[in-house]
Design an enzyme around this catalytic site. Structure first.
Site, short mmCIF file in Angstrom:
data_model
loop_
_atom_site.label_atom_id
_atom_site.label_comp_id
_atom_site.label_asym_id
_atom_site.label_seq_id
_atom_site.Cartn_x
_atom_site.Cartn_y
_atom_site.Cartn_z
CD GLU A 236 51.26 -0.13 -6.05
OE1 GLU A 236 51.90 -0.08 -7.11
OE2 GLU A 236 50.04 -0.07 -5.98
CG ASP B 11 55.49 -0.02 -11.97
OD1 ASP B 11 54.28 0.26 -12.08
OD2 ASP B 11 56.29 0.69 -11.35
CB SER C 280 52.40 -7.20 -12.75
OG SER C 280 50.99 -7.29 -12.71
CG HIS C 281 52.86 -2.69 -9.28
ND1 HIS C 281 53.54 -1.55 -8.97
CD2 HIS C 281 53.46 -3.68 -8.56
CE1 HIS C 281 54.50 -1.81 -8.10
NE2 HIS C 281 54.46 -3.11 -7.84
N GLY C 282 49.47 -4.95 -12.03
CA GLY C 282 48.20 -4.98 -12.73
C GLY C 282 48.21 -4.21 -14.04
#
Length: 487
Positions: free
Chosen positions: A4, A295, A317-319
């Site tokens: 991130e 991710d 998730s990370h979108g």
């Protein structure tokens, strides 16, 4: 993709004003009918029954419970997949007929290669991975061109060697199954692709293994599960894939890709396990799928155009991300991207555009519409200061971001971050950002955090929750032409 970002914005600072606001939010309900398709075929090489069931698609885009009474919203679901028909007269090339054992331990790589070489030469052939068997195969290239109408039918279980210690030193540890120069192939089935990624995730060089989230110095390549290179007119549908060592699917330098009804699942802590990554690829449709991983659910890299993402359930998730772009002073061009009728839940980001400082090129004509957020950090985020370490410094060039539309983005955000974080380059501002019907409330408590903006030009078409006062009106007086004119 990657760790991130660290918001090293330097002089950019905004007072953390906090306001209380009580409002009812119109929640978006996006429902998808559960589709089932049952079909039985017999072949001379192998008797099998094929059923293309949809895994949990009835759960796509349903708001979390409990939730306020949803307002009625009419949306059109993504088109249902048209499953490739398996004709009785089609030539079926079962890997069992070429010596595969399918016990989960024996190396069946050679049988797969032989079956592929035979099927590739026949019109409308079916390459069959039969059910009730588990096939372990090494890193393999499936190379075309092949005759038209090839179907890669996965009914059993596919798996690689179990971790880096079992991976032959003479084989690539960056890719597992590679499809190269393929035109018009359908990959489908009711089977399972198991990437067996846990031992790869636990390598000491992975980001989560060092102190304070750092990585330790060591070669750290991990294989992508399924890769398509220089291919066209592809369909991937109805499959379940889990626990890839790195990306689950990669499409690079491809044209006309249709992805439908996938179920992708890896633990939330598994590093770099993007569900679907595309780059240098034109005309992509990603529909009706459920993705949870460590991710990005979908990541869109440089050179991607005309991408339609619809009816996705994403998270944890990370979108869904565009980027990261511009690493190493590289050129990145992305345009005509649409993400609609989807839900993102319990994720570190919602819809994100992320670029490194020092790159050039442009991201333009992007629409995020009808998206429900459930306890998401950074539901709306533009981060032009993306960095995977603490040593990144400010640069004087950046990827130019313009014509980004956010419409009907509603739900709740994780209060550890503001609901909107729009940090544009100090040298190359973002322009023509448009927000309409954005309503984001904290998942816990009643205090609503102010959005953050930096060097961002745009307009509000409706009142937003929380109010957005930080967008700059109009258009900047000048833009560096070397950044803007490259795409």
């Amino acid at each position: 993709m990657g760790q991130e970002s660290r918001y090293g914005i330097g002089r950019a600072f905004m007072h953390g004003r906090v306001c209380s606001l009580v409002s009812l939010v119109s929640w978006t309900r996006i429902t998808v009918g559960q589709s089932k398709h049952n079909q039985s075929e017999r072949s001379k090489l192998y008797d099998y029954s094929i059923y293309m069931h949809r895994r949990g698609l009835s759960q796509i885009s349903i708001p979390p419970s409990p939730a306020p009474q949803p307002a009625t919203l009419s949306v059109s679901a993504a088109p249902a997949p048209q499953l490739a028909t398996l004709s009785e007269s089609a030539a079926v090339f079962s890997v069992l007929s070429y010596g595969a054992v399918g016990d989960g331990y024996t190396d069946d790589t050679q049988a797969f290669r032989m079956a592929w070489d035979a099927a590739c030469q026949i019109e409308s052939a079916i390459f069959l991975v039969p059910k009730h068997y588990s096939f372990m195969i090494q890193s393999t290239n499936f190379t075309g061109p092949c005759k038209n109408g090839l179907i890669f039918q996965i009914e059993g279980i596919l798996m690689p060697p179990d971790g880096p210690d079992s991976w032959p030193k003479t084989f690539s540890n960056q890719k597992w199954l590679v499809f190269y120069r393929i035109n018009g192939m359908v990959m489908q089935g009711g089977g399972l692709i198991d990437g067996r990624g846990e031992n790869w995730w636990n390598l000491p060089c992975k980001p989560h293994k060092g102190s304070n989230g750092t990585s330790l110095p060591d070669p750290c390549d991990s294989p992508v599960a399924i890769s398509f290179f220089t291919s066209s007119n592809l369909t991937v549908q109805g499959l379940e894939i889990k626990n890839s060592p790195q990306f689950h699917f990669l499409f690079d330098n491809c044209l006309d890709v249709h992805i439908d009804s996938l179920y992708i699942n890896s633990p939330s802590g598994s590093p770099n396990t993007d569900g679907i990554h595309i780059e240098n690829t034109n005309v992509v449709k990603i529909y009706n799928s459920v993705i949870s991983n460590g991710d990005d659910c979908v990541s869109i890299g440089a050179g991607s155009y005309n991408v339609d993402i619809r009816n996705i359930t994403c998270g944890p998730s990370h979108g869904i991300s565009i980027g990261s772009l511009g690493i190493g002073h590289s050129r990145a061009c992305v345009s005509n991207i649409s993400v609609t009728d989807s839900i993102i839940k319990h994720s570190d980001n919602g819809v994100r555009i992320k670029t490194w400082q020092g790159g050039f090129g442009a991201v333009s004509k992007v629409t995020f519409k009808n998206i429900h957020m459930d306890t998401v950090r950074n539901p709306i985020i533009i981060d032009q200061y993306y960095c995977n370490s603490k040593s990144c410094i400010n640069k004087t060039s950046a990827v130019y971001i313009s014509d980004i539309f956010y419409e009907n983005i509603k739900g709740t955000y994780d209060v550890r971050s503001p609901p909107m974080h729009i940090a544009c380059s100090e040298a190359v501002p973002c322009t023509n950002l448009t927000l309409s019907e954005v309503e984001l409330l904290p998942a816990l408590g009643q205090k609503i955090l102010d959005p953050f903006c930096w060097n961002a030009y745009g307009a509000l078409k409706t009142v937003t929750i929380p109010p957005v006062f930080c967008l700059l009106e109009g258009y900047p007086k000048s833009l560096p032409t070397y950044d803007v004119d490259q795409c």
